[in-house]
Scaffold this active site. Structure first.
Site, PDB file in Angstrom:
ATOM      1  N   ARG A 229       0.838  -1.268  -0.046  1.00 41.31           N
ATOM      2  CA  ARG A 229       0.148  -0.059  -0.110  1.00 41.31           C
ATOM      3  C   ARG A 229       1.061   1.194   0.022  1.00 41.31           C
ATOM      4  O   ARG A 229       1.695   1.364   0.816  1.00 41.31           O
ATOM      5  CB  ARG A 229      -1.088   0.068   1.104  1.00 41.31           C
ATOM      6  CG  ARG A 229      -1.996   0.798   1.212  1.00 41.31           C
ATOM      7  CD  ARG A 229      -3.143   0.487   0.284  1.00 41.31           C
ATOM      8  NE  ARG A 229      -3.728  -0.965   0.981  1.00 41.31           N
ATOM      9  CZ  ARG A 229      -4.658  -1.053   1.819  1.00 41.31           C
ATOM     10  NH1 ARG A 229      -5.263   0.048   2.022  1.00 41.31           N
ATOM     11  NH2 ARG A 229      -5.114  -2.297   2.086  1.00 41.31           N
TER      12      ARG A 229
ATOM     13  N   SER B  57      -8.037  -0.184  -1.349  1.00 43.45           N
ATOM     14  CA  SER B  57      -9.358  -0.345  -0.831  1.00 43.45           C
ATOM     15  C   SER B  57      -9.979   1.033  -0.422  1.00 43.45           C
ATOM     16  O   SER B  57     -10.498   1.592  -1.348  1.00 43.45           O
ATOM     17  CB  SER B  57      -8.726  -1.250   0.660  1.00 43.45           C
ATOM     18  OG  SER B  57      -9.978  -1.031   1.593  1.00 43.45           O
ATOM     19  N   HIS B  58      -9.860   1.568   0.947  1.00 42.33           N
ATOM     20  CA  HIS B  58     -10.582   2.710   1.232  1.00 42.33           C
ATOM     21  C   HIS B  58      -9.674   4.108   1.256  1.00 42.33           C
ATOM     22  O   HIS B  58     -10.130   5.169   1.529  1.00 42.33           O
ATOM     23  CB  HIS B  58     -11.084   2.557   2.729  1.00 42.33           C
ATOM     24  CG  HIS B  58      -9.968   2.297   3.552  1.00 42.33           C
ATOM     25  ND1 HIS B  58      -9.494   1.119   4.027  1.00 42.33           N
ATOM     26  CD2 HIS B  58      -9.337   3.289   4.418  1.00 42.33           C
ATOM     27  CE1 HIS B  58      -8.453   1.193   4.779  1.00 42.33           C
ATOM     28  NE2 HIS B  58      -8.331   2.611   5.247  1.00 42.33           N
TER      29      HIS B  58
ATOM     30  N   LYS C 171      -3.136  -6.811  -2.782  1.00 49.22           N
ATOM     31  CA  LYS C 171      -3.570  -7.812  -1.929  1.00 49.22           C
ATOM     32  C   LYS C 171      -3.357  -9.235  -2.593  1.00 49.22           C
ATOM     33  O   LYS C 171      -3.790  -9.552  -3.462  1.00 49.22           O
ATOM     34  CB  LYS C 171      -4.936  -7.814  -1.333  1.00 49.22           C
ATOM     35  CG  LYS C 171      -5.287  -6.600  -0.419  1.00 49.22           C
ATOM     36  CD  LYS C 171      -7.009  -6.349  -0.235  1.00 49.22           C
ATOM     37  CE  LYS C 171      -7.082  -5.249   0.684  1.00 49.22           C
ATOM     38  NZ  LYS C 171      -8.574  -5.136   0.902  1.00 49.22           N
TER      39      LYS C 171
ATOM     40  N   ASP D 143     -16.834  -0.288   0.938  1.00 46.25           N
ATOM     41  CA  ASP D 143     -15.450   0.478   0.850  1.00 46.25           C
ATOM     42  C   ASP D 143     -15.175   0.483  -0.643  1.00 46.25           C
ATOM     43  O   ASP D 143     -15.844  -0.313  -1.653  1.00 46.25           O
ATOM     44  CB  ASP D 143     -14.663   0.080   1.715  1.00 46.25           C
ATOM     45  CG  ASP D 143     -14.305  -1.435   1.356  1.00 46.25           C
ATOM     46  OD1 ASP D 143     -14.686  -1.933   0.785  1.00 46.25           O
ATOM     47  OD2 ASP D 143     -13.177  -1.756   2.233  1.00 46.25           O
TER      48      ASP D 143
ATOM     49  N   ASP E  71     -12.902  -1.304  -2.313  1.00 55.02           N
ATOM     50  CA  ASP E  71     -12.712  -2.535  -3.231  1.00 55.02           C
ATOM     51  C   ASP E  71     -13.745  -3.480  -2.740  1.00 55.02           C
ATOM     52  O   ASP E  71     -13.876  -4.545  -3.035  1.00 55.02           O
ATOM     53  CB  ASP E  71     -11.506  -3.222  -2.872  1.00 55.02           C
ATOM     54  CG  ASP E  71     -11.349  -3.680  -1.230  1.00 55.02           C
ATOM     55  OD1 ASP E  71     -11.862  -2.882  -0.651  1.00 55.02           O
ATOM     56  OD2 ASP E  71     -10.417  -4.318  -0.987  1.00 55.02           O
TER      57      ASP E  71
ATOM     58  N   ASP F 264     -15.034  -5.221  -0.365  1.00 55.96           N
ATOM     59  CA  ASP F 264     -14.848  -6.244   0.523  1.00 55.96           C
ATOM     60  C   ASP F 264     -15.319  -6.111   1.939  1.00 55.96           C
ATOM     61  O   ASP F 264     -15.769  -6.908   2.646  1.00 55.96           O
ATOM     62  CB  ASP F 264     -13.572  -6.993   0.762  1.00 55.96           C
ATOM     63  CG  ASP F 264     -12.543  -5.739   1.366  1.00 55.96           C
ATOM     64  OD1 ASP F 264     -12.877  -4.432   1.321  1.00 55.96           O
ATOM     65  OD2 ASP F 264     -11.341  -6.308   1.570  1.00 55.96           O
ATOM     66  N   ARG F 265     -15.800  -4.773   2.286  1.00 59.18           N
ATOM     67  CA  ARG F 265     -16.555  -4.587   3.512  1.00 59.18           C
ATOM     68  C   ARG F 265     -17.857  -3.730   3.335  1.00 59.18           C
ATOM     69  O   ARG F 265     -17.784  -3.047   2.384  1.00 59.18           O
ATOM     70  CB  ARG F 265     -15.638  -3.479   4.380  1.00 59.18           C
ATOM     71  CG  ARG F 265     -14.217  -4.096   4.873  1.00 59.18           C
ATOM     72  CD  ARG F 265     -13.631  -3.280   5.813  1.00 59.18           C
ATOM     73  NE  ARG F 265     -13.326  -1.972   5.168  1.00 59.18           N
ATOM     74  CZ  ARG F 265     -12.878  -0.898   5.757  1.00 59.18           C
ATOM     75  NH1 ARG F 265     -12.915  -0.749   7.113  1.00 59.18           N
ATOM     76  NH2 ARG F 265     -12.137   0.209   5.234  1.00 59.18           N
TER      77      ARG F 265
ATOM     78  N   HIS G 185     -15.212  -6.440   8.549  1.00 59.20           N
ATOM     79  CA  HIS G 185     -14.831  -7.375   7.578  1.00 59.20           C
ATOM     80  C   HIS G 185     -15.251  -8.826   8.427  1.00 59.20           C
ATOM     81  O   HIS G 185     -15.352  -8.955   9.426  1.00 59.20           O
ATOM     82  CB  HIS G 185     -13.184  -7.648   7.843  1.00 59.20           C
ATOM     83  CG  HIS G 185     -12.301  -6.726   7.203  1.00 59.20           C
ATOM     84  ND1 HIS G 185     -12.237  -6.998   5.626  1.00 59.20           N
ATOM     85  CD2 HIS G 185     -11.540  -5.790   7.359  1.00 59.20           C
ATOM     86  CE1 HIS G 185     -11.598  -5.940   5.104  1.00 59.20           C
ATOM     87  NE2 HIS G 185     -11.253  -5.366   6.066  1.00 59.20           N
TER      88      HIS G 185
END
Length: 461
Positions: A14, A103-104, A113, A253, A255, A257-258, A340
């Site tokens: 990141r 992500s966020h 990832k 978010d 990507d 995933d949340r 998550h």
């Protein structure tokens, strides 16, 4: 010269593009990833690659793929996708994978990832440190990969419909009452996956009326950051839920995933409550199963799990710890305070979309509004996570430990202090910044507020 130690974090890559990393770094990381994979006795001959809507993502993904192919492994590119869609592909095809996303984080960031076959995580202690060292050596020598190596094959595969069908097959929504929901995709990948999973883009329609907010894919995030953990980024969703008279609101978010939830009043439903709700549903299918929760999750979660015959297991914060515990114990479900949610039926990986399907099923199978349903799982008052800049984190933790030495202490992750009245606090250092993160929970707001302010005065004083 790039210093990869600045961008290779505990669980992923990141950093800002192009000042902290660029396509040369991505190619070196791809080469190093392929070399790591080839060392494994059961190594696969192909790697999956997906990416989000950020402007830098396609170029970084293509450079990473060059590194993979330069080591003789094939690349299967799935194109645009969410992180949990990459995990699905890794699980169902039993191949390692790499998801390009930050992500966020704000638009200038990007990341990777990585996972092994079967969506098994890669963290610092399970390969990421070695990938960083190998890639840094390549960059220091001025090459992304060794010359003269064979070039692996490349193919493109669209898995969106298969991913949607898999998730739909895990939760039956056919008999629920009609629901109206507002969904804020934050211009992130939820705008791509929600129409496929919850809409009728690729599968038969569900009894859902969806009011979309910011479904246009735009990695500059023109409306607000795709970080629903920040209450400011939930405001548009809350207003829209009340305006449209919706049954609930969902926010994803960047990507996707949340998944964060607000009820019909526009009030947030805590991830701990969602963890408890999903745990009850999973225990109905798998009686006596183990449920993982991290140590910042509400005390209500282990209470609810025990009441429904399950075995709660407390874990450190972080997906690599949760996933390791899930696999070790064959746990059926795991939840974190950060929204998550991990499922055994999803290769022990995290997917906010599957948690959303469980929530919709639970709400639609009965007549009460979400605010009343959620009350069953909200038993305590929490502070949320509060960050304080502290240069000497270890020294401050030691000071807090001395002050509260008469209480029950544990150091599974940072410092947790438990009091006789059931209240607790957790103070843990950030892995990447000079921050201490404070969480407080008590039976009522007055006690929580007093304890929170007492700790903040000590931490910041």
């Amino acid at each position: 010269m790039f210093d990869l130690s600045l961008i290779v974090k505990a669980y992923d890559v990141r950093g800002t593009v192009p000042d902290q990393w660029d396509e040369r770094c991505a190619e070196a990381l791809g080469t190093a990833f392929a070399q790591l994979l080839r060392q494994a006795p059961d190594h696969r001959d192909a790697v999956l690659i997906a990416y989000d809507m950020r402007e830098s993502s396609p170029g970084l993904a293509a450079a990473f793929a060059r590194g993979i192919r330069g080591e003789g492994l094939a690349v299967i590119e799935t194109g645009l996708g969410s992180t949990d869609m990459l995990y699905y592909a890794s699980g169902v095809l039993d191949l390692p994978g790499a998801m390009f996303t930050a992500s966020h984080n704000p638009a200038r960031y990007n990341g990777i990832k990585m996972c092994r076959a079967g969506a098994r995580p890669i963290g610092q202690s399970s390969g990421l440190a070695e990938i960083r060292e190998r890639a840094q050596a390549l960059l220091d020598r001025g090459e992304a990969r060794p010359a003269g190596e064979p070039v692996g094959a490349h193919e493109r595969r669209d898995l969106l419909a298969d991913y949607a069908a898999h998730l739909r097959g895990l939760v039956d929504l056919s008999g629920i009452r009609p629901l109206k929901l507002v969904i804020d995709a934050g211009n992130g990948m939820g705008g791509y996956t929600v129409p496929a999973v919850l809409g009728d883009a690729v599968l038969p329609a569900l009894p859902l009326t969806i009011v979309p907010l910011y479904f246009e894919l735009d990695g500059t995030f023109p409306n607000h950051e795709a970080n629903p953990l920040d209450p400011d980024n939930l405001v548009d969703l809350q207003v829209a839920v009340r305006k449209h008279g919706a049954d609930l609101g969902l926010a994803f978010d960047g990507d996707a995933d949340r998944c964060f939830v607000v009820d019909e009043r526009g009030e947030p439903v805590s991830p701990s409550a969602i963890t408890g709700l999903v745990a009850v549903r999973e225990l109905a299918k798998y009686p006596g199963a183990t449920i993982i929760h991290n140590l910042i999750t509400s005390q209500a979660v282990p209470e609810i799990v025990r009441e429904h015959g399950g075995e709660p297991l407390r874990s450190r914060v972080g997906h690599s710890f949760i996933k390791a515990e899930m696999a070790r114990t064959n746990a059926v479900f795991g939840g974190e305070h950060s929204a998550h949610y991990y499922f055994r039926d999803f290769w022990f990986a995290d997917t906010g979309m599957l948690a959303a399907l469980h929530l919709l099923a639970a709400l639609g199978e009965q007549e009460r509004p979400l605010s009343e349903l959620a009350c069953e799982f909200e038993r305590y008052v929490s502070s949320g996570e509060i960050n304080s800049t502290v240069p000497d984190q270890a020294g401050k933790l030691a000071e807090v430990k001395r002050v509260y030495g008469a209480a029950e202490l544990d150091e599974l992750d940072g410092l947790t202090v438990r009091f006789d009245d059931g209240a607790w606090v957790n103070l843990r250092p950030s892995n990447t910044e000079p921050l201490l993160r404070l969480n407080v929970e008590a039976s009522d707001r007055e006690r929580m507020t007093a304890l929170r302010d007492e700790l903040l005065a000590l931490i910041r004083g």
